[in-house]
Design an enzyme around this catalytic site. Structure first.
Site, short mmCIF file in Angstrom:
data_model
loop_
_atom_site.label_atom_id
_atom_site.label_comp_id
_atom_site.label_asym_id
_atom_site.label_seq_id
_atom_site.Cartn_x
_atom_site.Cartn_y
_atom_site.Cartn_z
N ASP A 28 -0.62 -7.43 1.58
CA ASP A 28 0.01 -6.10 1.61
C ASP A 28 1.54 -6.27 1.70
O ASP A 28 2.16 -6.06 2.74
CB ASP A 28 -0.53 -5.30 2.80
CG ASP A 28 -0.10 -3.84 2.75
OD1 ASP A 28 0.43 -3.43 1.67
OD2 ASP A 28 -0.27 -3.14 3.75
N HIS A 47 0.81 -1.22 0.00
CA HIS A 47 0.00 0.00 0.00
C HIS A 47 0.85 1.27 0.00
O HIS A 47 0.33 2.34 -0.25
CB HIS A 47 -1.00 -0.01 1.17
CG HIS A 47 -0.42 0.38 2.50
ND1 HIS A 47 0.00 -0.56 3.43
CD2 HIS A 47 -0.20 1.60 3.06
CE1 HIS A 47 0.47 0.07 4.50
NE2 HIS A 47 0.35 1.40 4.29
N SER A 67 4.51 2.54 7.78
CA SER A 67 4.05 1.49 6.88
C SER A 67 5.19 0.98 6.01
O SER A 67 5.98 1.76 5.48
CB SER A 67 2.95 2.02 5.96
OG SER A 67 1.79 2.23 6.71
#
Ligand SMILES: *[C@@H]1O[C@H](CO)[C@@H](O)[C@H](O)[C@H]1NC(C)=O
Ligand SMILES: *[C@@H]1O[C@H](CO)[C@@H](O)[C@H](O)[C@H]1NC(C)=O
Ligand SMILES: *[C@@H]1O[C@H](CO)[C@@H](O)[C@H](O)[C@H]1NC(C)=O
Ligand SMILES: *[C@H]1O[C@H](CO)[C@@H](O)[C@H](O)[C@H]1NC(C)=O
EC number: 3.4.21.41
Length: 725
Positions: A577, A522, A674
């Site tokens: 992901d 992502h 992330s």
């Protein structure tokens, strides 16, 4: 050489040379009177008769007549009286027949055959010394007519007989007009010819001989050659060239005999007469005096002996014996101890050859050129057609440099020749040599310069080893005992795998190997961005400070691999992901830049296992300047599920995720973290393992965070990393 013919055998029929009254009686042939010249009879090889006038009737007194008998060139006249009856007288002063030649009287004849009176040819033969015989018949006139004393005259036979011109040669007399042969005379019927002794040539006059030695050729395999007249003094003014020519591949040996004597001078070298010796055009010396030349092996099949003499001197000359032998080449000799002559023969002659090789680890070289092989052939001049090569030790050249490693010499430093040894090693501790099971790094890294001139490892051959990045071994690991409340600034080297990405805003990642960044899908394709925007991907590594890390190289990305399960369009489903960024170039590992390991065991997801999440994300509502980390326990799956239900969240918590954190503690990963990893220290291997990727959460620092469960993707990662684009 046959000499000239001094006369032609006479074959023409008898002929008269003048016309006149017939005077003599001829039984065969025709004779005519020739008042001015007298008679001429032409003798032939078959006998012919003639007689005195009136024969056999008594001859008349008081008359005189003459007759010439002539033989053809090269012949003499032979005259034989068959019947003779002339009046005898004292000294033949009365009637007579006179025979003369060359103006000299040979005989005066008279009387009767069988009678003691007079000088009678009984039977007598006359042979002219030249080709003419002159005959005069004279009768004295008398007053008494004594018919009682009448005489018949004579009957004779004449013929042409061979003139032995050479007889006069043997019996030389001054008044002999015959031409003389200077050396040898050869008679034949009707002529003669001259020839010369060896070494002399008949001259144009066909009689004289001159020393001729300017062009003498000897082709026998052995023989004698000497100066003219040897051992008598040689003639003057010689320009001799004695050439010996024998087959190719033979060598001529010259051996001079005694006596050797050529006019000499005390001070000047051979000023008068000299003998020059040439072998294949090369001068072997000029000789004179009484010292004979040494025995010569000319190493040639073509020898010229030039002998020049001046107008004077009485030296006796020279003589030599020449022999031939098949030519030999010098025994080949190696130039160094590493050269091997195969099947060395005790002797090499024309057309023989030898082959040269080198000892193991050595290379044939001719000059600077390496030779694959070497053969030399013995030539017809007794030399080898090629010079002996050398054997140079094989050179393996500079060893190949090992990426992320190095080598050192186990033998003399910098020497790369046969039997030299090197040891490769990888840059520890960041790299480790890749080896097969049971093979030590030192065995794998050991290379020897082989006899083929190639660096080789015993097992692996030419292939040099590989230095693989060592994962999960930070030089300065984070202190684990500390109790951390909230986030904490990381020290340099605590999380050396940490990457800072700038794609759609700030993100994190972790180094795998030395060329791959593991991150969350992502960060590349964020939820909510419907289209795949063409954005640049910036990747930074190697520092804990944002400003500093950006000063370091931006590592260009060659390839982006997003897991196929990732659904960008499903806002609440972070399944799959995970993504990989392949860097354009490998990075060089060091204390601040090291990869992390991948998990291999479900036990890494046991509840309560403590892990570290690091990132440059938002801390307390603001963008961090430094890398920070939190220490979190792996949470129980059910607890997280319950927590999500309580919050009434629609988010998917799949089996490819795990959760970590503690709602009691106010710490969590946050936006901007992330893509970073959940790192666990494996106490068994003392390695740091990335067990998860920071994926999603609800707010920051509140409750649980959700992570991509890496163990489920290890196979996919390895497959992608092995794939060469
Ligand atoms: C001698 O004779 C040989 C053979 O004919 C010839 O090759 C050579 O040139 C001659 N040498 C001289 C000086 O004339
Ligand atoms: C992305 O940008 C590169 C050049 O920066 C261009 O060649 C490529 O076509 C672009 N791709 C898309 C999907 O826009
Ligand atoms: C996982 O770890 C446990 C405990 O350390 C060990 O007993 C087990 O063999 C490991 N399993 C694998 C597949 O490595
Ligand atoms: C001699 O004899 C011959 C014949 O026999 C005769 O003819 C001649 O006249 C004689 N001569 C003399 C001088 O008598």
């Amino acid at each position: 050489m046959p000499g000239p013919r001094m006369g032609k055998p006479w074959r023409s029929p008898p002929s008269t040379s003048c016309s006149g009254k017939m005077w003599w009686l001829l039984l065969w042939g025709v004779l005519q009177a020739c008042p001015t010249q007298g008679f001429v009879l032409l003798a032939q090889q078959h006998p012919q008769q003639f007689s005195s006038p009136g024969y056999p009737e008594p001859y008349l007194k008081g008359q005189e007549s003459a007759l010439d008998i002539q033989a053809p060139e090269g012949f003499a006249v032979r005259l034989v009286f068959q019947d003779f009856d002339l009046e005898p007288s004292q000294d033949c002063e009365g009637d007579s027949v006179t025979i003369s030649a060359n103006g000299k009287d040979l005989s005066r004849l008279c009387g009767q055959q069988g009678s003691p009176l007079g000088s009678c040819p009984s039977p007598r033969e006359f042979v002219s010394s030249g080709r003419r015989l002159h005959l005069t018949f004279r009768t004295r006139s008398t007053l008494e007519n004594k018919s009682a004393h009448l005489h018949r005259g004579f009957l004779a036979v004449y013929q042409a007989v061979d003139l032995d011109e050479c007889a006069s040669q043997r019996d030389f007399s001054e008044d002999n007009p015959q031409p003389q042969c200077q050396h040898l005379c050869h008679n034949y019927i009707g002529g003669y010819f001259c020839s010369c002794l060896p070494g002399y040539e008949l001259q144009k006059d066909k009689h004289s001989c001159r020393a001729e030695c300017s062009n003498r050729l000897f082709t026998e395999p052995s023989g004698f050659i000497s100066s003219l007249e040897y051992p008598q003094p040689y003639p003057p003014d010689l320009r001799c060239n004695y050439s010996i020519r024998v087959e190719r591949g033979l060598t001529l040996h010259l051996k001079f005999l005694e006596p050797f004597e050529i006019d000499d001078h005390q001070q000047v070298h051979c000023p008068y007469d000299q003998l020059q010796i040439y072998a294949s055009g090369k001068n072997l010396g000029e000789f004179c005096g009484t010292q004979k030349p040494p025995d010569l092996d000319t190493r040639s099949n073509a020898v010229d002996l030039l002998f020049f003499t001046d107008e004077s001197g009485d030296s006796r000359g020279w003589k030599l014996h020449y022999t031939t032998e098949i030519i030999k080449c010098p025994q080949p000799k190696t130039l160094d101890e590493f050269t091997i002559i195969q099947d060395l023969q005790p002797q090499y002659q024309f057309r023989d050859y030898f082959i040269v090789s080198c000892k193991e680890g050595y290379q044939l070289v001719e000059g600077n050129k390496a030779l694959p092989s070497f053969t030399a052939v013995c030539q017809d001049d007794g030399t080898w057609h090629r010079a002996m090569p050398r054997c140079k030790i094989k050179d393996c050249g500079q060893p190949r440099s090992l990426p992320n490693g190095d080598f050192h010499y186990t033998t003399a430093k910098g020497v790369n020749t046969y039997q030299a040894g090197i040891q490769y090693h990888c840059h520890e501790p960041y790299y480790k040599m890749h080896t097969r099971a049971g093979v030590s790094e030192s065995t794998r890294g050991m290379y020897t310069c082989t006899a083929q001139g190639i660096w080789k490892n015993e097992q692996e051959g030419e292939k040099i080893p590989r230095c693989l990045p060592v994962c999960g071994k930070p030089v300065h690991p984070v202190e684990q005992k500390q109790r951390i409340i909230g986030g904490q600034k990381a020290k340099l080297g605590n999380f050396p795998w940490q990457a800072l990405t700038s794609i759609h805003g700030r993100g994190g990642g972790a180094l795998l190997g030395d060329r791959w960044i593991l991150t969350a899908a992502h960060t590349l394709n964020p939820k909510g961005h419907n289209a795949q925007n063409n954005v640049s991907q910036n990747v930074f590594l190697g520092h804990t400070n944002v400003e500093e890390i950006m000063k370091l190289t931006n590592h260009p990305v060659r390839r982006v691999i997003i897991h196929p399960d990732y659904r960008q369009d499903e806002a609440h489903n972070f399944d799959g992901d995970i993504a990989l960024l392949e860097l354009e170039n490998s990075v060089t590992l060091g204390p601040n830049l090291l990869p992390i390991c991948l998990p291999d065991n479900e036990t890494f997801y046991d509840k309560g296992l403590m892990g570290y999440v690091s990132g440059f994300g938002i801390m307390e509502e603001r963008i961090a300047d430094d890398l920070r980390f939190v220490r979190l326990p792996v949470a129980k799956r059910e607890a997280c599920e319950r927590w999500l239900r309580e919050k009434n969240r629609p988010d998917v918590f799949s089996q490819n995720m795990f959760c970590a954190g503690d709602p009691m503690l106010k710490q969590d990963a946050c936006q901007g973290d992330s893509g970073g990893v959940f790192a666990v220290r494996d106490p068994h291997s003392d390695r740091w393992v990335a067990t998860g990727i920071v994926s999603w959460g609800i707010g920051c620092s509140r409750g649980y965070g959700f992570y991509t469960k890496l163990l489920n993707y290890v196979d996919w990662i390895k497959k992608e990393m092995e794939q060469k684009d």
